[in-house]
Design a protein around this motif. Structure first.
Motif, mmCIF file in Angstrom:
data_model
loop_
_atom_site.group_PDB
_atom_site.id
_atom_site.type_symbol
_atom_site.label_atom_id
_atom_site.label_comp_id
_atom_site.label_asym_id
_atom_site.label_seq_id
_atom_site.Cartn_x
_atom_site.Cartn_y
_atom_site.Cartn_z
ATOM 1 N N LEU A 128 32.255 -16.008 -20.408
ATOM 2 C CA LEU A 128 33.487 -15.596 -19.715
ATOM 3 C C LEU A 128 33.936 -14.193 -20.132
ATOM 4 N N LEU A 129 33.727 -13.854 -21.393
ATOM 5 C CA LEU A 129 34.130 -12.547 -21.892
ATOM 6 C C LEU A 129 33.034 -11.497 -21.757
ATOM 7 N N ASP A 130 31.895 -11.896 -21.203
ATOM 8 C CA ASP A 130 30.746 -11.004 -21.022
ATOM 9 C C ASP A 130 30.326 -10.383 -22.359
ATOM 10 N N SER A 131 30.196 -11.254 -23.378
ATOM 11 C CA SER A 131 29.843 -10.812 -24.725
ATOM 12 C C SER A 131 28.497 -11.414 -25.132
ATOM 13 N N ALA A 132 27.469 -10.583 -25.111
ATOM 14 C CA ALA A 132 26.133 -11.060 -25.477
ATOM 15 C C ALA A 132 26.075 -11.489 -26.941
ATOM 16 N N ALA A 133 26.801 -10.797 -27.801
ATOM 17 C CA ALA A 133 26.789 -11.137 -29.225
ATOM 18 C C ALA A 133 27.360 -12.535 -29.458
#
Length: 72
Positions: free
Chosen positions: A55-60
């Motif tokens: 949802l936050l577009d955070s790959a990490a």
């Protein structure tokens, strides 16, 4: 060269038998009842974390969720 290899091999008193190793690596043996809550807790935590990462577009964050996820 052979002497260097022999220096790396532990002495017989420190080696474990094949049966001992197989027993330690067999995840279906032992007290599976006490392991179930930990499995579901880790699975839930990693799922929530992965969903938040998507949802936050955070790959990490998604990679962190994959690290936490239990392998069954």
């Amino acid at each position: 060269m052979l002497s260097r290899v022999r220096a790396l091999v532990p002495p017989a008193s420190q080696r474990r038998s094949l049966e001992e190793l197989a027993q330690d690596l067999d995840l279906s043996s032992g007290d599976t009842r006490s392991e179930r809550p930990a499995f579901w807790t880790m699975l839930t935590l990693s799922s929530v974390m992965a969903a938040g990462g998507v949802l936050l577009d955070s790959a990490a964050t998604v990679i962190g969720a994959m690290i936490i996820a239990p392998i069954a």
